[in-house]
Write a protein that holds these residues in place. Structure first.
Motif, mmCIF file in Angstrom:
data_model
loop_
_atom_site.group_PDB
_atom_site.id
_atom_site.type_symbol
_atom_site.label_atom_id
_atom_site.label_comp_id
_atom_site.label_asym_id
_atom_site.label_seq_id
_atom_site.Cartn_x
_atom_site.Cartn_y
_atom_site.Cartn_z
ATOM 1 N N MET B 1 0.604 -0.722 0.031
ATOM 2 C CA MET B 1 0.092 0.142 -0.145
ATOM 3 C C MET B 1 1.079 0.863 0.171
ATOM 4 N N ASP B 2 2.313 1.584 1.494
ATOM 5 C CA ASP B 2 2.646 2.296 0.851
ATOM 6 C C ASP B 2 3.696 2.262 -0.479
ATOM 7 N N GLY B 3 4.111 3.243 -1.332
ATOM 8 C CA GLY B 3 5.031 3.600 -2.135
ATOM 9 C C GLY B 3 4.592 2.913 -3.036
ATOM 10 N N GLN B 4 3.359 3.105 -3.099
ATOM 11 C CA GLN B 4 2.493 2.646 -5.109
ATOM 12 C C GLN B 4 2.194 4.493 -5.257
ATOM 13 N N GLN B 5 2.411 4.158 -6.575
ATOM 14 C CA GLN B 5 2.589 5.459 -7.394
ATOM 15 C C GLN B 5 1.067 5.938 -7.639
ATOM 16 N N ALA B 6 1.353 7.216 -6.933
ATOM 17 C CA ALA B 6 -0.423 7.730 -7.195
ATOM 18 C C ALA B 6 -0.558 8.267 -8.896
ATOM 19 N N HIS B 7 -2.075 8.039 -9.152
ATOM 20 C CA HIS B 7 -2.483 7.733 -9.913
ATOM 21 C C HIS B 7 -3.747 8.456 -10.880
ATOM 22 N N ALA B 8 -3.853 9.751 -11.411
ATOM 23 C CA ALA B 8 -4.750 10.407 -11.773
ATOM 24 C C ALA B 8 -5.011 11.163 -10.205
ATOM 25 N N TYR B 9 -4.151 11.159 -9.841
ATOM 26 C CA TYR B 9 -3.803 12.725 -8.386
ATOM 27 C C TYR B 9 -5.264 13.986 -9.202
ATOM 28 N N TRP B 10 -4.314 14.202 -10.054
ATOM 29 C CA TRP B 10 -5.004 15.002 -11.247
ATOM 30 C C TRP B 10 -6.542 15.509 -10.364
ATOM 31 N N VAL B 11 -7.604 14.657 -10.065
ATOM 32 C CA VAL B 11 -8.790 14.359 -10.473
ATOM 33 C C VAL B 11 -8.888 14.657 -8.954
ATOM 34 N N ILE B 12 -8.462 14.220 -8.108
ATOM 35 C CA ILE B 12 -8.761 14.728 -7.008
ATOM 36 C C ILE B 12 -8.393 15.969 -6.193
ATOM 37 N N LEU B 13 -7.646 16.573 -6.643
ATOM 38 C CA LEU B 13 -7.328 18.579 -6.694
ATOM 39 C C LEU B 13 -7.761 18.993 -7.930
ATOM 40 N N LEU B 14 -8.728 18.329 -8.888
ATOM 41 C CA LEU B 14 -9.716 18.961 -9.167
ATOM 42 C C LEU B 14 -10.842 19.283 -8.904
ATOM 43 N N SER B 15 -11.420 17.639 -8.063
ATOM 44 C CA SER B 15 -12.643 18.066 -7.294
ATOM 45 C C SER B 15 -12.323 19.524 -6.052
ATOM 46 N N PHE B 16 -11.436 19.368 -5.612
ATOM 47 C CA PHE B 16 -11.578 20.006 -4.742
ATOM 48 C C PHE B 16 -11.455 21.351 -4.782
ATOM 49 N N VAL B 17 -10.709 21.372 -6.206
ATOM 50 C CA VAL B 17 -10.792 23.494 -7.096
ATOM 51 C C VAL B 17 -12.682 23.651 -7.130
ATOM 52 N N LEU B 18 -13.481 22.263 -7.441
ATOM 53 C CA LEU B 18 -14.273 22.227 -7.818
ATOM 54 C C LEU B 18 -15.404 22.747 -6.959
ATOM 55 N N ALA B 19 -14.402 22.199 -5.874
ATOM 56 C CA ALA B 19 -15.890 22.269 -4.424
ATOM 57 C C ALA B 19 -15.378 23.837 -3.425
ATOM 58 N N TYR B 20 -14.138 24.456 -3.932
ATOM 59 C CA TYR B 20 -14.305 25.468 -3.721
ATOM 60 C C TYR B 20 -15.285 26.485 -4.549
ATOM 61 N N VAL B 21 -15.227 26.735 -5.399
ATOM 62 C CA VAL B 21 -16.100 27.140 -6.145
ATOM 63 C C VAL B 21 -17.073 27.567 -6.100
ATOM 64 N N LEU B 22 -17.794 25.886 -5.794
ATOM 65 C CA LEU B 22 -19.191 25.571 -5.233
ATOM 66 C C LEU B 22 -19.143 26.021 -3.973
ATOM 67 N N ALA B 23 -18.428 26.521 -3.330
ATOM 68 C CA ALA B 23 -18.172 26.866 -1.858
ATOM 69 C C ALA B 23 -18.697 28.648 -2.106
ATOM 70 N N VAL B 24 -17.984 29.500 -2.626
ATOM 71 C CA VAL B 24 -18.169 31.130 -2.884
ATOM 72 C C VAL B 24 -18.488 31.290 -4.136
ATOM 73 N N LEU B 25 -19.859 30.257 -4.437
ATOM 74 C CA LEU B 25 -20.870 30.648 -5.236
ATOM 75 C C LEU B 25 -22.385 31.927 -4.588
ATOM 76 N N PRO B 26 -22.340 32.554 -5.150
ATOM 77 C CA PRO B 26 -23.125 33.230 -4.392
ATOM 78 C C PRO B 26 -24.607 33.151 -5.053
ATOM 79 N N LEU B 27 -25.301 32.832 -3.617
ATOM 80 C CA LEU B 27 -26.823 32.526 -3.503
ATOM 81 C C LEU B 27 -27.380 32.979 -3.461
#
Lengths: 266, 162
Positions: B1-27
């Protein structure tokens, strides 16, 4: 073990920011990085506005245009006397040996976001240090004072509204010059006027303007109108509430005020 | 489990950025108090799904970013998200086998804790909600948990994120 480390880090961060304000530059830097997020979040509003503008009927636009032209004419007519009034003012002040009153310069800024936390009354504006915005700068709209800048990054800045619970501003009653402090309560429609003794001459409907004390806000800008005055004979202070003059929840464009730093106290 | 290369980590990052955008979206004004906590929801999902990839450190960084975006005291959301991360890291095995609505209840409790910690730090600052409406986001977040779960799980499987 890791938990302990995390608690230490977090406690350190909170203390550094809350008590020592030492994280200002970091915050400013991170805010610059975070600017695109606010731009993207602003897109739906921009799309809505664009649609509204392009879908208005021609007759609506013509009517709007005529109304604005009339308003413009009225305002320009009123400000014709401004030059002579200002000269009068300067002369009178010189006679009374007060410092000169210099005209404030303004910069228009647009709102690109609002703090998502409803408890926090903070705006994000699209002007930053690149435009000369500085911390402590007052912000007004056409009706009155909105707040002050609390944080500046390169292309954006954050403003605290006068109704935020952590904001207070020295004011005076326009009618008789009585001085008081207007504190935000966290609710958009009212501010609390503190430390007004029960015998002070203050009435409902009184206009409150900035007093210029404290070297922060230039004097003379409308802050609010007194809405409630309750004098309880058992209390030393009266309970006074005021509603803000500015349209705090509706202004999309605001004015940043640049005051000449030399026009300060005697 | 440790030492396994991260694959497609960008998906996680992108989901966090999208979460940020939704978090500040004017309601709209009536929705102000009921904003779902997108960042917390996204964090909860990724910790349950990939506990060896997303942990307390990510939670801290995420929290600091959210603090800057919200204009809050730096450390407010960092603290809240770190606590949530800690709870998820100790419970993820059980959470994985819960049914959808049981998970939603857990999410409600977690976001409720998140809100209470934020409220606590805000009280230190001199702010803080005067009504219990500050717990409304927990309800909204719990209701949206199925959506978040399915979207992120779909993305994780599609891009084989590890």
């Amino acid at each position: 073990m890791r938990l302990l480390l995390v608690i230490l880090v977090v406690a350190g961060l909170i203390t550094a920011d809350l008590r020592y304000h030492s994280l200002e530059t970091t915050r400013s830097f991170l805010d610059t990085l975070g600017t695109p997020i606010y731009w993207v979040a602003n897109l739906p509003t921009l799309v809505g506005e664009w649609t509204r503008e392009h879908v208005s009927s021609r007759s609506e636009l013509i009517a709007d245009n005529e109304r604005l032209q009339r308003e413009n004419l009225l305002l320009q007519g009123r400000s014709l006397k401004m030059a002579s009034l200002q000269a009068d003012n300067v002369r009178l002040r010189a006679l009374l040996n007060s410092t000169e009153l210099l005209r404030d310069d303004m910069l228009v800024a647009e709102l690109i976001g609002v703090s998502p936390d409803p408890v926090r009354h903070q705006l994000v504006l699209n002007k930053g240090s690149a435009d000369g915005v500085f911390v402590g700068q007052p912000i007004i709209d056409a009706q009155g004072l909105i707040g002050q800048i609390v944080e500046v990054s390169v292309a954006t800045s954050r403003a605290l509204l006068i109704t935020d619970a952590t904001h207070s501003i020295p004011v005076q009653v326009n009618r008789n010059g009585v001085r008081a402090i207007a504190e935000g309560t966290g609710s958009l429609g009212s501010m609390e006027i503190r430390h007004v003794s029960a015998t002070t001459d203050i009435r409902e409907g009184d206009l409150l303007v900035t007093s210029g004390l404290g070297d922060r806000f230039p004097g003379g800008y409308p802050v609010g109108v007194v809405s409630v005055v309750e004098r309880d004979p058992g209390q030393a202070f009266a309970r006074v509430l005021a509603s803000p003059s500015a349209q705090l929840d509706r202004s999309r464009h605001v004015l940043l005020v640049f005051t000449d730093p030399e026009s300060r106290e005697d | 489990m440790d030492g396994q290369q991260a694959h497609a980590y960008w998906v996680i990052l992108l989901s966090f950025v999208l979460a940020y955008v939704l978090a500040v979206l004017p309601l709209p004004a009536w929705l102000q108090w009921g904003r779902p906590q997108w960042v917390t929801l996204t964090l909860i999902y990724w910790i349950i799904a990939l506990p060896h990839r997303v942990g307390m450190f990510t939670a801290l960084l995420l929290g600091i970013g959210l603090d800057v975006l919200e204009g809050a005291v730096i450390g407010q959301n960092a603290f809240a998200l770190a606590v949530i991360a800690l709870l998820c890291l100790s419970l993820y095995q059980r959470l994985r086998v819960f049914g959808l609505w049981q998970q939603a209840v857990v999410v409600f409790v977690l976001v409720g804790i998140d809100q209470m910690i934020c409220q606590w730090v805000q009280n230190l600052e001199g702010l803080g909600a005067r009504s219990t409406l500050f717990l409304l986001p927990a309800v909204a977040s719990a209701l949206l948990w199925p959506v978040v779960l399915h979207v992120l799980r779909g993305l994780r499987r599609h891009y084989a994120v590890t």
